[in-house]
Design an enzyme around this catalytic site. Structure first.
Site, mmCIF file in Angstrom:
data_model
loop_
_atom_site.group_PDB
_atom_site.id
_atom_site.type_symbol
_atom_site.label_atom_id
_atom_site.label_comp_id
_atom_site.label_asym_id
_atom_site.label_seq_id
_atom_site.Cartn_x
_atom_site.Cartn_y
_atom_site.Cartn_z
ATOM 1 N N HIS A 1 0.850 -1.193 0.000
ATOM 2 C CA HIS A 1 0.000 0.000 0.000
ATOM 3 C C HIS A 1 0.890 1.249 0.000
ATOM 4 C CE1 HIS A 1 -4.180 1.313 0.389
ATOM 5 N NE2 HIS A 1 -3.757 2.310 1.139
ATOM 6 N N THR B 1 -2.602 2.289 -4.900
ATOM 7 C CA THR B 1 -2.759 2.828 -3.557
ATOM 8 C C THR B 1 -3.582 4.112 -3.580
ATOM 9 O OG1 THR B 1 -0.559 1.972 -3.004
ATOM 10 C CG2 THR B 1 -1.488 3.633 -1.528
ATOM 11 N N GLU B 2 -4.698 4.119 -2.836
ATOM 12 C CA GLU B 2 -5.563 5.299 -2.713
ATOM 13 C C GLU B 2 -5.990 5.864 -4.073
ATOM 14 O OE1 GLU B 2 -6.581 5.778 0.219
ATOM 15 O OE2 GLU B 2 -5.080 4.644 1.335
ATOM 16 N N LEU B 3 -6.117 4.971 -5.059
ATOM 17 C CA LEU B 3 -6.541 5.318 -6.423
ATOM 18 C C LEU B 3 -5.605 6.319 -7.115
ATOM 19 C CD1 LEU B 3 -10.455 5.528 -6.200
ATOM 20 C CD2 LEU B 3 -8.995 3.538 -6.487
ATOM 21 N N TRP C 1 -7.920 9.606 -4.694
ATOM 22 C CA TRP C 1 -9.235 9.861 -4.100
ATOM 23 C C TRP C 1 -9.119 10.613 -2.769
ATOM 24 C CZ3 TRP C 1 -11.795 4.628 -2.112
ATOM 25 C CH2 TRP C 1 -11.022 4.083 -1.102
#
Length: 430
Positions: free
Chosen positions: A106, A143-145, A294
């Site tokens: 991540h 990771t986190e878009l 995002w």
């Protein structure tokens, strides 16, 4: 209209606030006690009850969902709570749950100048999915878009058929997120409908929201009048029972949602790979210097790299990575342990805690952090980075001294042999 429900499942390895005087690097830096406490708390509030409920909904309504599960979450499930992992395995076995690929740690490896570590993270994660779930993902979410054209190309070259990112106006302008798009290299791009996602993820418990309380029938009605081909709902899995507690009604909302959606014949809940049959409606073009995510109101990478503290730690971490990789052979049998610590320090949450943004964004960052302030987080994290760097250099120093000793020993042995040879007396027999 196709609808996908997608959930991020992730728990970071939280770090010690103070470095422990331990020879073992993991014990020295990682707060295993805290990680176990948090994991099991969230398991009881969210993972276990929500997984059990989804198993019921799959049986009763043929409901379908999708999970992106980080490698570090799976590590903790294996260590702290086998039952949680078994429930996820049971969900995947139903055939109604699809797993979405991501980076194992991540991390922010997709933002590095070299593609090496990003590719390594993805392949390691794919291997873990195969070993644990016997599943090969077709769709990827970074990771986190986090997304740009370069990331889409790398992921496409690794064999994925589509990639998720945020349906932000920064990229779409006048267009709708409710269609399938493509990257400049022909990678299919799935966009998160952030308004409908955040109605559940962020606003569900907000009593000052003009749409509170949000009920399953109201939400299904919103979905039914939304134009487009495809609605992608994406949120943190901890939405259920952790971010919104049981007494908020979040589980009742989820329980009745499939039934309410089923009342509209034109709505169909599907797995993400089923959406790939749609034709892309246009191209999503995102330069590297305009990378999106995002996170926060800016929906860029400033959640992790938005201030000097974050950048200093990020650059120091990259320096440490170069030091480790250049000296792999010299670290010898300790390399794997050292490299695991380095990758664990790359988990994006460590930089996320350092954010000093104001208003609502600060509240979100602070909610997830186990530090009192972002300045505390910076001090503790930087302290670990410098301690780790010092440890590595000491290891290399010892290695160099050991090598120098070997060289000197060989030189001495050669010198002794030469002296012995020069002292040999040859007898000539006539």
């Amino acid at each position: 209209m196709l609808i996908t429900f997608n959930f991020e499942v992730h728990q970071p390895h939280r770090l010690n606030k103070k470095i422990k005087e331990k020879e073992d690097l993991w014990e020295r830096y990682v707060d295993t006690k805290l990680n176990k406490e948090v994991f099991n708390k969230v398991a009881n509030n969210c993972y276990i009850p929500t997984n059990l409920l989804l198993l019921e909904l799959i049986d009763d309504y043929d409901f379908k969902v999708n999970f992106s599960i980080s490698g570090v979450f799976i590590e903790q499930a294996m260590e702290f709570n086998d039952y949680v992992l078994d429930l996820f395995k049971d969900l995947v076995k139903t055939g109604n749950v699809e797993l979405i690929g991501e980076t194992y740690y991540h991390s922010l490896s997709s933002l590095h100048e070299s593609e090496e570590e990003f590719i390594e993270d993805i392949e390691k994660h794919k291997k873990l999915y195969k070993e644990v779930f016997n599943f090969k993902p077709r769709v990827f979410r970074n990771t986190e878009l986090i997304y740009n054209n370069r990331i889409a190309k790398i992921v496409k070259d690794l064999g994925f058929e589509a990639i998720f990112t945020e349906g932000t106006e920064k990229v779409l302008e006048w267009r709708s997120p409710n269609y399938l798009y493509s990257s400049p290299d022909g990678m299919k791009v799935l966009l998160r409908n952030y308004r409908l996602s955040d109605d559940i993820g962020f606003r569900f418990s907000a009593r000052d929201w003009d749409q509170w309380p949000l009920t399953a029938d109201k939400y299904a009605a919103w979905l039914s009048v939304t134009p487009g081909d495809l609605i992608n709902i994406y949120m943190d899995y901890e939405t259920f029972g952790e971010h919104h507690w049981k007494d908020s009604g979040i589980f009742e909302f989820l329980r009745y949602l499939p039934q309410e959606i089923g009342k509209y014949e034109h709505l169909e809940v599907v797995n993400v790979s089923e959406t790939l049959k749609l034709e892309p409606k246009g191209e999503i073009f995102v330069h590297e210097f305009s990378t999106i995510s995002w996170a926060d109101t800016e929906r860029d990478v400033s959640a992790w790299l938005g201030n000097k503290m974050q950048i200093i730690c990020y650059e120091k971490l990259k320096e440490i990575g170069e030091l480790i990789k250049k000296n792999k052979k010299r670290f010898g049998k300790n390399f794997e342990k050292i490299y695991k610590i380095y990758k664990t320090l790359q988990i994006s949450d460590h930089l996320y805690y350092l954010s000093t943004k104001g208003l609502g964004d600060f509240e979100v960052h602070n909610y997830f952090s186990h530090y009192d302030t972002p300045y505390d987080a910076y001090a503790y994290f930087l302290n670990i980075l410098y301690d780790f760097e010092y440890y590595l250099k000491e290891q290399l120093k010892d290695s160099l001294e050991s090598e120098d000793f070997k060289v000197e020993r060989v030189k001495k042995e050669k010198s002794i042999r030469k002296k012995r040879e020069s002292n040999v007396k040859y007898i000539i027999v006539e």
